[in-house]
Design a protein around this motif. Structure first.
Motif, PDB file in Angstrom:
ATOM      1  N   SER A 110       0.832  -1.198   0.000  1.00  0.00           N
ATOM      2  CA  SER A 110       0.000   0.000   0.000  1.00  0.00           C
ATOM      3  C   SER A 110       0.867   1.248   0.000  1.00  0.00           C
ATOM      4  O   SER A 110       2.059   1.196   0.296  1.00  0.00           O
ATOM      5  N   ILE A 132       3.641  -6.308 -10.293  1.00  0.00           N
ATOM      6  CA  ILE A 132       2.215  -5.972 -10.248  1.00  0.00           C
ATOM      7  C   ILE A 132       1.393  -7.253 -10.217  1.00  0.00           C
ATOM      8  O   ILE A 132       0.460  -7.397  -9.432  1.00  0.00           O
ATOM      9  N   ASN A 145      -1.126  -8.847  -7.152  1.00  0.00           N
ATOM     10  CA  ASN A 145      -2.498  -9.281  -7.359  1.00  0.00           C
ATOM     11  C   ASN A 145      -2.716 -10.726  -6.953  1.00  0.00           C
ATOM     12  O   ASN A 145      -3.748 -11.064  -6.391  1.00  0.00           O
ATOM     13  N   LYS A 164      -7.653  -4.241  -1.793  1.00  0.00           N
ATOM     14  CA  LYS A 164      -7.631  -4.044  -3.243  1.00  0.00           C
ATOM     15  C   LYS A 164      -7.399  -2.563  -3.563  1.00  0.00           C
ATOM     16  O   LYS A 164      -6.585  -2.224  -4.424  1.00  0.00           O
ATOM     17  N   ASN A 165      -8.101  -1.689  -2.831  1.00  0.00           N
ATOM     18  CA  ASN A 165      -7.896  -0.256  -3.044  1.00  0.00           C
ATOM     19  C   ASN A 165      -6.477   0.168  -2.724  1.00  0.00           C
ATOM     20  O   ASN A 165      -5.886   1.000  -3.417  1.00  0.00           O
ATOM     21  N   LEU A 196      -3.834  -1.701  -2.885  1.00  0.00           N
ATOM     22  CA  LEU A 196      -2.997  -2.196  -3.975  1.00  0.00           C
ATOM     23  C   LEU A 196      -3.056  -1.256  -5.157  1.00  0.00           C
ATOM     24  O   LEU A 196      -2.030  -0.864  -5.721  1.00  0.00           O
ATOM     25  N   ASP A 197      -4.293  -0.907  -5.522  1.00  0.00           N
ATOM     26  CA  ASP A 197      -4.449  -0.030  -6.675  1.00  0.00           C
ATOM     27  C   ASP A 197      -3.721   1.289  -6.456  1.00  0.00           C
ATOM     28  O   ASP A 197      -3.125   1.837  -7.376  1.00  0.00           O
ATOM     29  N   SER A 198      -3.758   1.768  -5.207  1.00  0.00           N
ATOM     30  CA  SER A 198      -3.130   3.063  -4.946  1.00  0.00           C
ATOM     31  C   SER A 198      -1.621   2.993  -5.167  1.00  0.00           C
ATOM     32  O   SER A 198      -1.038   3.899  -5.769  1.00  0.00           O
ATOM     33  N   ILE A 210      -0.009   0.809  -7.029  1.00  0.00           N
ATOM     34  CA  ILE A 210       0.285   0.534  -8.438  1.00  0.00           C
ATOM     35  C   ILE A 210       0.144   1.826  -9.245  1.00  0.00           C
ATOM     36  O   ILE A 210       0.999   2.171 -10.063  1.00  0.00           O
ATOM     37  N   LYS A 211      -0.909   2.553  -8.960  1.00  0.00           N
ATOM     38  CA  LYS A 211      -1.120   3.821  -9.669  1.00  0.00           C
ATOM     39  C   LYS A 211       0.041   4.777  -9.424  1.00  0.00           C
ATOM     40  O   LYS A 211       0.525   5.443 -10.336  1.00  0.00           O
TER      41      LYS A 211
END
Ligand code: ADP
Ligand code: MG
Length: 626
Positions: free
Chosen positions: A306, A335, A339, A525-526, A528-530, A532-533
């Motif tokens: 995160s 990445i 996941n 999940k959020n 992770l996305d943060s 990765i972004k």
């Protein structure tokens, strides 16, 4: 009573408080509950330590890690302040002694892990203490929205009931609004009260590198850096590999992970702290409580889970305020791995039911019975038996624990065992040498019988005592014998023991709350996305991305990250090309020749400016569009 300022000078030798510290301490001394959100290194410990020293009574500090407690307690003791902690593995007699001193003696700080609050023994004693403050370090652990949820933290609110007068000082470096609200709710704050400092770290240059071949990229990168650094890596094996590669390139490094002996870890850390080693290549086992001011760079080899974690780790760089770097190196694989790890972390309900059932069957616990019964479990073995990935089992167990069906304790051990593999003649040959190995072997032969034919239980502690050395030294000696096939050595393992907190229910009747599974999955999940972004971003200001994430509203770009710099080089290129054209409209080929930028850069810059309609082509000549 001394003023907070006097206490700061007297015990810490600092001349002034940092801005937020002062406000937090004032709030606490007014008797208000307060939640402090300050970045790593900002000085959160003082925020509860100084109010506690100012006021009569004892401060209970809840902290998630033994290492953290140990660190803070020994720092306090060095200042002549009476502080204690209760660790697992302490004998009841030792605990008694510590707790008595908290009631009758002058102990000022008692550090506890949240799990301790489930012990009636501890609770009864707490009731009799004169508690002045309840401090909650790393308070985000209490929230399921945080990145490190520890259900046991929810018990903290029980101290509140035992000491209604005491106010709470909660501190964390995690800063989203949602987590902050939840912490206050869970701790039953009498009034909402958050003091937050900006998470902006102006002296750190943030950057991210997408590179398929990370090792050469990192080596190339650190070759040009001076000063002390940390490189974070998930896998122990890669830690060792990268450290070897760095050393090969004459960059001084050592690796650090939880698989090493404690004594070795201490030495490695020490060598890094006093700059004998330049770089420490570590898993996230390294860092909590690390307080080296002159870390010049923190690199990440791969992605953390995160943005919170990233900022916390990267924030170990530049605590002295001098220019420092934080760089991410990642590739497509990282990445993907993140996941797939997510899938292990949140097993399907069906699988959790399966695991529950198998554990119960394993311990021969019938439906309707088993409350308080303990079943030892060897996860690797168990995973093979039920044909699931060990990580799946690990996380299924965690979910069951979070749902209140089981409780995992890891202090049960199956002792170490030894068996001699060579015959007496060869053994006698070894005994002829002098030195540690020979003394070790002869001690073993004298202390244990039957060791030539069978595995025999041994105690490294006992052997260490006889040899007046450390347990680690004994274990290392035995490892050497094992490698040279002198003996077979089965090291003591800490098998977790699973206690059933309720009688066994039928698997299909298990209630796993959505908050524990699906909602936590969403959170993860959020997160992770943060990250990765953040990692793949190559335009927006990196600091701004992070600050937005922490619910701050940045006013301007940081001008101190790769994206901002890219922007400004672009701007410089643009200006430069404008200058070349302005003085005399020229042909494309001429311009390319004239430009001092690399040919490819010039061409792509011209193309970009033409696309943006900032320059136009008339016949063969380029002109600035007016
Ligand atoms: P955190 O828990 O926020 O990561 P710590 O409490 O471990 O930070 O403190 C980080 C370092 O900052 C420590 O070395 C501490 O002594 C130092 N420090 C804290 N407050 C001050 C201050 N007012 N002036 C100077 N140094 C301070
Ligand atoms: Mg801290």
């Amino acid at each position: 009573m001394n003023s907070p300022q006097t206490i700061l000078e007297k015990y810490w030798g600092f001349t002034s408080f940092r801005h937020s510290q002062k406000k937090i301490i004032e709030e606490a001394l007014k008797g208000n509950d307060v939640l402090a959100l300050l970045p790593t290194g900002a000085g959160k410990s003082i925020c509860f330590q100084i109010p506690a020293l100012h006021k009569e009574g004892i401060c209970i500090v809840i902290s998630p890690l033994i290492a953290l407690m140990n660190d803070q307690v020994s720092q306090l003791k060095k200042k002549g302040i009476k502080a204690e902690y209760i660790a697992s593995g302490m004998s009841p007699k030792q605990m008694d002694y510590v707790l008595d001193n908290c009631i009758y003696g002058s102990t000022k700080f008692l550090y506890l892990s949240p799990e301790r609050l489930n012990s009636i023994f501890v609770k009864e004693r707490l009731k009799r203490m004169k508690i002045n403050f309840i401090a909650v370090d790393e308070a985000h652990c209490i929230s399921q929205w945080g990145h490190d949820f520890r259900p046991a933290f929810r018990s903290v609110v029980q101290i509140r009931e035992m000491a209604p007068e005491a106010s709470i000082i909660a501190v964390t470096a995690t800063a989203t609004q949602k987590v902050a609200n939840d912490i206050q709710l869970q701790l039953n704050f009498r009034k909402q009260n958050v003091i937050k400092m900006s998470f902006e770290r102006k002296n750190i240059f943030f950057e991210s590198h997408h590179t398929e071949n990370k090792i050469p990229a990192v080596i190339h990168y650190v070759k040009n850096l001076n000063g002390s650094g940390i490189i974070y890596i998930r896998s122990r094996k890669t830690c060792e590999e990268l450290s070897r590669q760095l050393n090969k390139h004459a960059i001084s490094s050592e690796y650090y992970h939880a698989g090493l002996y404690i004594e070795d870890r201490k030495n490695i850390e020490e060598r890094w702290k006093n700059n004998t080693t330049q770089i420490i290549v570590a898993t996230n086992a390294f860092g909590m409580g690390i307080d080296k001011p002159d870390v010049r760079f923190v690199l990440h080899f791969g992605l953390p889970n995160s943005l919170e974690e990233y900022y916390q780790e990267a924030g170990r760089s530049g605590r002295d305020g001098k220019p420092s770097k934080a760089a991410l190196f990642f590739n497509r694989n990282d990445i993907q791995n993140l996941n797939s790890l997510l899938k292990y972390r949140f097993p399907k309900r069906k699988i959790i039911q399966n695991v529950y059932q198998s554990i119960a069957n394993n311990g021969q616990i019938a439906i309707g019975s088993g409350e308080n019964e303990g079943v030892p479990i060897d996860i690797t073995e168990f995973a093979q038996k039920v044909e699931l990935h060990p990580l799946t089992i690990h996380y299924a167990i965690k979910t069951l624990e979070n749902s209140g069906y089981i409780f995992v304790s890891d202090d049960i051990t199956s002792g170490s065992k030894l068996k001699i593999l060579q015959d007496r003649k060869e053994i006698e040959g070894i005994l002829l040498n002098d030195g540690f190995q020979s003394r070790l072997l002869s001690t073993i032969l004298r202390s244990y019988t039957g060791i030539f034919s069978n595995y025999v239980k041994i105690s490294e502690g006992k052997i260490a005592k006889i040899l007046t050395t450390s347990i680690d030294q004994v274990k290392k000696g035995l490892d050497i014998f094992e490698r040279t096939h002198v003996l077979a050595y089965q090291k003591q393992v800490f098998l977790p023991r699973i206690f059933f907190t309720t009688n066994r229910v039928s698997a299909k009747n298990l209630i796993i709350p959505k908050e524990i599974l699906e909602l936590r999955y969403e959170v993860a999940k959020n997160q992770l996305d943060s990250i990765i972004k953040y990692a793949i971003e190559d335009k927006k200001c990196r600091t701004n991305i992070a600050l937005f994430y922490f619910d701050e509203l940045p006013k301007r770009k940081c001008n101190n990250c790769d994206c901002c710099h890219k922007d400004s080089t672009k701007l410089n290129h643009e200006k430069y090309i404008f200058q070349l054209i302005e003085s005399n409209p020229i042909e494309l080929a001429q311009l390319v020749n004239l430009s001092k930028l690399p040919r490819a850069t010039t061409i792509s810059e011209i193309r970009r400016l033409m696309d943006k309609n900032k320059i136009i082509r008339e016949g063969n000549v380029l002109r600035i569009k007016t």
